[in-house]
Design an enzyme around this catalytic site. Structure first.
Site, PDB file in Angstrom:
ATOM      1  N   CYS A 199       0.819  -1.226   0.000  1.00  0.00           N
ATOM      2  CA  CYS A 199       0.000   0.000   0.000  1.00  0.00           C
ATOM      3  C   CYS A 199       0.851   1.274   0.000  1.00  0.00           C
ATOM      4  CB  CYS A 199      -0.918   0.013   1.209  1.00  0.00           C
ATOM      5  SG  CYS A 199      -1.918  -1.452   1.343  1.00  0.00           S
TER       6      CYS A 199
ATOM      7  N   HIS B 158      -3.244   7.086   3.411  1.00  0.00           N
ATOM      8  CA  HIS B 158      -3.671   5.803   2.845  1.00  0.00           C
ATOM      9  C   HIS B 158      -5.068   5.478   3.387  1.00  0.00           C
ATOM     10  CE1 HIS B 158      -3.893   1.842   1.399  1.00  0.00           C
ATOM     11  NE2 HIS B 158      -3.682   1.253   2.556  1.00  0.00           N
TER      12      HIS B 158
ATOM     13  N   ASN C 298     -10.154  -0.053   0.413  1.00  0.00           N
ATOM     14  CA  ASN C 298      -8.689   0.022   0.392  1.00  0.00           C
ATOM     15  C   ASN C 298      -8.196  -0.457  -0.975  1.00  0.00           C
ATOM     16  OD1 ASN C 298      -5.940  -0.401   0.711  1.00  0.00           O
ATOM     17  ND2 ASN C 298      -6.126  -1.458   2.677  1.00  0.00           N
TER      18      ASN C 298
HETATM   19  O1  UT7 Z   1      -3.544  -1.376   3.691  1.00  0.00           O
HETATM   20  C1  UT7 Z   1      -3.117  -2.123   4.775  1.00  0.00           C
HETATM   21  C2  UT7 Z   1      -3.985  -3.312   4.890  1.00  0.00           C
HETATM   22  N1  UT7 Z   1      -4.784  -3.578   5.973  1.00  0.00           N
HETATM   23  C3  UT7 Z   1      -5.236  -2.810   6.976  1.00  0.00           C
HETATM   24  O2  UT7 Z   1      -4.947  -1.679   7.144  1.00  0.00           O
HETATM   25  C4  UT7 Z   1      -6.143  -3.490   7.931  1.00  0.00           C
HETATM   26  C5  UT7 Z   1      -5.945  -3.055   9.348  1.00  0.00           C
HETATM   27  N2  UT7 Z   1      -6.922  -3.665  10.226  1.00  0.00           N
HETATM   28  C6  UT7 Z   1      -8.203  -3.268  10.302  1.00  0.00           C
HETATM   29  O3  UT7 Z   1      -8.601  -2.334   9.614  1.00  0.00           O
HETATM   30  C7  UT7 Z   1      -9.116  -3.947  11.280  1.00  0.00           C
HETATM   31  O4  UT7 Z   1      -8.362  -4.786  12.123  1.00  0.00           O
HETATM   32  C8  UT7 Z   1     -10.242  -4.787  10.586  1.00  0.00           C
HETATM   33  C9  UT7 Z   1     -11.241  -3.852   9.904  1.00  0.00           C
HETATM   34  C10 UT7 Z   1      -9.633  -5.747   9.601  1.00  0.00           C
HETATM   35  C11 UT7 Z   1     -10.995  -5.594  11.646  1.00  0.00           C
HETATM   36  O5  UT7 Z   1     -11.549  -4.753  12.628  1.00  0.00           O
HETATM   37  P1  UT7 Z   1     -11.452  -5.138  14.164  1.00  0.00           P
HETATM   38  O6  UT7 Z   1     -12.219  -4.129  14.901  1.00  0.00           O
HETATM   39  O7  UT7 Z   1      -9.990  -5.287  14.479  1.00  0.00           O
HETATM   40  O8  UT7 Z   1     -12.202  -6.509  14.209  1.00  0.00           O
HETATM   41  P2  UT7 Z   1     -11.647  -7.932  14.654  1.00  0.00           P
HETATM   42  O9  UT7 Z   1     -10.728  -8.453  13.615  1.00  0.00           O
HETATM   43  O10 UT7 Z   1     -11.157  -7.837  16.071  1.00  0.00           O
HETATM   44  O11 UT7 Z   1     -12.951  -8.792  14.639  1.00  0.00           O
HETATM   45  C12 UT7 Z   1     -14.021  -8.565  15.562  1.00  0.00           C
HETATM   46  C13 UT7 Z   1     -15.125  -9.538  15.280  1.00  0.00           C
HETATM   47  C14 UT7 Z   1     -14.650 -10.986  15.173  1.00  0.00           C
HETATM   48  O12 UT7 Z   1     -15.664 -11.781  15.746  1.00  0.00           O
HETATM   49  P3  UT7 Z   1     -15.501 -12.414  17.211  1.00  0.00           P
HETATM   50  O13 UT7 Z   1     -14.276 -13.245  17.140  1.00  0.00           O
HETATM   51  O14 UT7 Z   1     -15.333 -11.209  18.118  1.00  0.00           O
HETATM   52  O15 UT7 Z   1     -16.765 -13.152  17.391  1.00  0.00           O
HETATM   53  C15 UT7 Z   1     -14.599 -11.249  13.701  1.00  0.00           C
HETATM   54  O16 UT7 Z   1     -14.818 -12.608  13.370  1.00  0.00           O
HETATM   55  O17 UT7 Z   1     -15.730  -9.236  13.995  1.00  0.00           O
HETATM   56  C16 UT7 Z   1     -15.757 -10.427  13.197  1.00  0.00           C
HETATM   57  N3  UT7 Z   1     -15.629 -10.036  11.791  1.00  0.00           N
HETATM   58  C17 UT7 Z   1     -16.680  -9.719  11.015  1.00  0.00           C
HETATM   59  N4  UT7 Z   1     -17.981  -9.668  11.256  1.00  0.00           N
HETATM   60  C18 UT7 Z   1     -18.782  -9.286  10.240  1.00  0.00           C
HETATM   61  C19 UT7 Z   1     -14.489  -9.920  11.068  1.00  0.00           C
HETATM   62  N5  UT7 Z   1     -14.783  -9.538   9.820  1.00  0.00           N
HETATM   63  C20 UT7 Z   1     -16.124  -9.402   9.767  1.00  0.00           C
HETATM   64  C21 UT7 Z   1     -17.019  -9.021   8.755  1.00  0.00           C
HETATM   65  N6  UT7 Z   1     -18.331  -8.969   9.026  1.00  0.00           N
HETATM   66  N7  UT7 Z   1     -16.585  -8.685   7.508  1.00  0.00           N
END
Ligand code: UT7
Length: 336
Positions: A118, A258, A288
């Site tokens: 990125c 970004h 993204n």
């Molecule tokens: O360009 C560089 C590339 N990447 C990034 O910059 C990504 C950086 N990371 C992020 O933006 C965030 O970590 C995410 C948006 C990917 C995730 O957000 P989060 O608040 O950290 O969520 P999490 O991964 O802690 O997940 C929380 C819950 C989980 O469920 P449980 O285990 O708490 O029951 C996930 O399974 O949300 C669940 N979950 C979803 N639910 C509905 C994860 N993805 C989804 C989804 N829809 N798409």
């Protein structure tokens, strides 16, 4: 401090291109176990663009490049280097930059791809600035282009909801007076290389029936760890680039970050103490787009006349690698 008698390089034209097809959060609800509310509140994304099956990264890059050339008032023959930043090249080789060179008729240009995930477009701008300052190249086309939909696993809700397709470009040339690129700061930390990967298709795991069965030809990400890294690095990278030229965060007139997650952007905005209207955000519309995100945002901000002559503009990004980078420039008005 920059030497006063050295050449100054600057952006003299921008362009972008987005595929027409829109994939909304509601569309994704029908494909994978997710919902609009989760995607919007956790990431800020509402919809993203998706290239059709016949469209490759070079096709988007070509259109963005042509728009940037027109904006810069340069003919393709005047370009002497093309840098394409992408993690979704048309193929491993030849480079996507060579394909773009052919498409636009930049017959005098050298061409090479950059892979800094990125942060690729920011790496490209920094490299272009050095090449122009040393006189090695005069007019450089830097392109950030991606078709991430081609490497997204639409059964993996942790990743597929985040990414979109698009391309942005900028022409870098020598500029007069007090304008142009003042500073750049680039970094990497390979200790975090495993956090964001496309495992198969390279020399470590060549494509095989097994790699496909294990879905290793799709993006894998440890979102939480990348998130923690991003929160720390975005503000820091911007501050480091400013520091190099004796500026501080109070000098920022406009920030183009970004576009990965609105919460990451808001955190950087708070750290840098900038008011939100001075920060460009388009991830609600495009998600993204990796190397294309900053490039498209820059072009949109330029065409919306949000960048004023003499403004200190900061580009900042982070991504897989891990990589990060920032550019500080004094904006010179260009055609629209
Ligand atoms: O360009 C560089 C590339 N990447 C990034 O910059 C990504 C950086 N990371 C992020 O933006 C965030 O970590 C995410 C948006 C990917 C995730 O957000 P989060 O608040 O950290 O969520 P999490 O991964 O802690 O997940 C929380 C819950 C989980 O469920 P449980 O285990 O708490 O029951 C996930 O399974 O949300 C669940 N979950 C979803 N639910 C509905 C994860 N993805 C989804 C989804 N829809 N798409």
């Amino acid at each position: 401090m920059r030497m006063s008698n050295s050449k100054r390089a600057g952006i003299i034209g921008t362009g972008s291109f987005l595929p027409e097809k829109v994939l909304t959060n509601f569309d994704l609800e029908k494909i994978v176990d997710t919902n609009d509310e989760w995607i919007r509140t956790r990431s800020g994304i509402e919809e993203r663009r998706i290239a059709d099956e016949n469209t490759a990264t070079s096709d988007l890059a070509t259109k963005a490049a042509q728009a940037a050339l027109e904006n810069a008032g340069k003919a393709p023959e005047e370009i002497d280097l093309i840098l394409v930043a992408t993690v979704t090249p048309d193929m491993s080789f030849p480079s996507t930059a060579c394909i773009v060179q052919k498409n636009i008729g930049a017959v005098h240009a050298a061409a090479v791809d950059i892979e800094a995930a990125c942060t690729g477009f920011i790496y490209g701008i920094a490299m272009a600035e050095s090449f122009v300052k040393t006189g090695l190249f005069k007019n450089i086309l830097v392109i950030g282009a991606e078709t991430l939909s081609k490497i997204c696993d639409y059964t993996d809700r942790n990743t597929c909801v985040l990414f979109g397709d698009g391309a942005g470009a900028a022409v870098i040339s020598e500029v007069d007076g007090d304008f142009g690129i003042l500073s750049s700061y680039l970094g990497a930390d390979g200790m975090g290389a495993h956090l964001l990967t496309l495992p198969a298709g390279g020399s470590r795991i060549p494509v095989s029936g097994k790699s496909i069965e294990e879905r290793l030809h799709y993006i894998k990400m440890d979102g939480t760890e990348v998130y923690k890294f991003a929160i720390k690095i975005m503000g820091e990278a911007a501050e480091k680039a400013l520091e190099k030229i004796g500026m501080t965060k109070v000098d920022i007139d406009f920030l183009i970050p970004h576009q990965a997650n609105i919460r990451i952007i808001e955190s950087a905005t708070r750290r840098l103490k900038i008011s939100p209207e001075k920060v460009y955000v388009n991830l609600n519309k495009y998600g993204n787009m990796s190397a294309a995100s900053v490039a498209v945002a820059l072009d949109e901000a330029n065409r919306k006349n949000l960048l004023k002559e003499g403004d200190t503009i900061v580009l900042v990004g982070f991504g897989g690698g891990l990589t990060w980078g920032s550019i500080v420039m004094k904006w010179k008005n260009i055609g629209r």
